[in-house]
Design a protein around this motif. Structure first.
Motif, PDB file in Angstrom:
ATOM      1  N   PRO A 188       7.642 -31.249 -25.688  1.00 31.25           N
ATOM      2  CA  PRO A 188       6.567 -30.278 -25.683  1.00 31.25           C
ATOM      3  C   PRO A 188       6.373 -29.289 -24.474  1.00 31.25           C
ATOM      4  O   PRO A 188       5.922 -28.289 -24.692  1.00 31.25           O
ATOM      5  N   PHE A 189       6.917 -29.599 -23.373  1.00 38.16           N
ATOM      6  CA  PHE A 189       7.095 -28.867 -22.268  1.00 38.16           C
ATOM      7  C   PHE A 189       8.492 -28.366 -22.181  1.00 38.16           C
ATOM      8  O   PHE A 189       9.300 -28.689 -20.915  1.00 38.16           O
ATOM      9  N   CYS A 190       8.734 -27.350 -22.971  1.00 38.11           N
ATOM     10  CA  CYS A 190      10.026 -26.789 -23.098  1.00 38.11           C
ATOM     11  C   CYS A 190      10.395 -25.753 -22.263  1.00 38.11           C
ATOM     12  O   CYS A 190      11.660 -25.103 -22.303  1.00 38.11           O
ATOM     13  N   GLN A 191       9.287 -25.182 -21.822  1.00 40.51           N
ATOM     14  CA  GLN A 191       9.596 -23.967 -20.776  1.00 40.51           C
ATOM     15  C   GLN A 191       9.783 -24.378 -19.597  1.00 40.51           C
ATOM     16  O   GLN A 191       8.738 -24.942 -18.703  1.00 40.51           O
ATOM     17  N   VAL A 192      11.059 -24.546 -18.997  1.00 34.49           N
ATOM     18  CA  VAL A 192      11.466 -25.506 -17.666  1.00 34.49           C
ATOM     19  C   VAL A 192      11.727 -24.485 -16.659  1.00 34.49           C
ATOM     20  O   VAL A 192      12.720 -23.573 -16.904  1.00 34.49           O
ATOM     21  N   GLU A 193      11.374 -24.434 -15.501  1.00 39.10           N
ATOM     22  CA  GLU A 193      11.922 -23.802 -14.322  1.00 39.10           C
ATOM     23  C   GLU A 193      12.376 -24.832 -13.336  1.00 39.10           C
ATOM     24  O   GLU A 193      11.855 -25.473 -13.072  1.00 39.10           O
ATOM     25  N   GLU A 194      13.661 -24.448 -12.668  1.00 41.37           N
ATOM     26  CA  GLU A 194      14.199 -25.512 -11.685  1.00 41.37           C
ATOM     27  C   GLU A 194      13.854 -24.635 -10.081  1.00 41.37           C
ATOM     28  O   GLU A 194      14.152 -23.424 -10.055  1.00 41.37           O
TER      29      GLU A 194
END
Length: 261
Positions: A188-194
């Protein structure tokens, strides 16, 4: 038996803490709210909660090792700001459920994601994270990732005493073969920033040996009656790489912030 049985004192004293730069990234990831809620999964001795002290006022910290939680309570509770609340919960992440209606604005999972049923935990968090909230999965490289000659020497001693495969308590460590960001992108937490935060550390022999004993792969109980011999071997190996008992390390924290799509 926990994977970290007998390591809590070593963990608190010798594991590197969470740098302020990392705490600032985590703080910015969470929306402002009143009360502002933090869920720390795999809290250990409470290093993440300690680093974020004063930034969140309603905190739940979860770990399945009661020895770790005992130390976390002793460290964190006296420093709790007035009006703040802290609950320490002995539970596996897969079994944890927050109080009815309680949702986090930030979930932190530091140096612990590899122990979890990752997809299951991320799915469960969908009900445990507030609208606009985020899940942060982060950590730095351990001594098992030997990137310098002195680390390679330590790694060789660990293998000599405990075998070529990385131990995980009474079993062996099962490596995950997928990047954490990829796993998060299917959740569900598919917008990922590294974000990467570099850190430079200086170690001593005592600190290295203590940190080794804080791990699941070189915990004191794994060494049994060879504990003293192990310490002697590590010291001998390290002496070949420094005449002044100083060992430097360039590391970094890789922080993955996941938000709902």
């Amino acid at each position: 038996m926990s994977l970290f049985t007998g390591t809590a004192d070593y963990y608190r004293q010798y594991r590197p803490g969470i740098p302020e730069e990392v705490a600032a990234v985590l703080d910015r990831a969470a929306p402002t709210a009143a009360p502002r809620r933090l869920l720390d999964i795999g809290t250990g001795t409470g290093m993440v909660v300690e680093a974020l002290g004063g930034r969140f006022d309603d905190i739940i910290a979860v770990d399945n090792d009661t020895g770790m939680l005992h130390i976390a309570d002793a460290v964190l509770r006296p420093a709790l700001p007035p009006g703040s609340s802290l609950a320490l919960v002995a539970s596996r992440a897969e079994d944890f459920r927050p109080p009815a209606g309680w949702q986090a604005h930030l979930v932190t999972i530091c140096r612990a994601f590899h122990w979890l049923d990752q997809a299951t935990v991320l799915e469960l968090l969908d009900d445990q994270v507030a609208s606009g909230g985020a899940v942060a999965v982060f950590g730095d490289s351990s001594f098992w990732s030997a990137g310098t000659p002195w680390k390679q020497a330590v790694w060789s001693v660990v293998q000599e005493f405990l075998g070529g495969e990385r131990r995980a308590g009474s079993s062996t460590f099962e490596h995950h073969n997928r990047p954490y960001s990829e796993v998060m992108e299917e959740s569900p937490f598919c917008q990922v920033e590294e974000t990467r935060v570099p850190v430079h550390r200086t170690w001593t022999t005592e600190g290295i040996l203590g940190c080794l004993h804080s791990t699941s792969f070189a915990a004191p109980h794994l060494l049994g009656d060879r504990l003293t011999d192990f310490g002697t071997a590590v010291k001998a190996a390290l002496s070949e790489h420094s005449s002044g008992d100083t060992f430097t390390e360039d590391n970094d924290f890789l922080i993955r912030i996941g938000r709902r799509g």
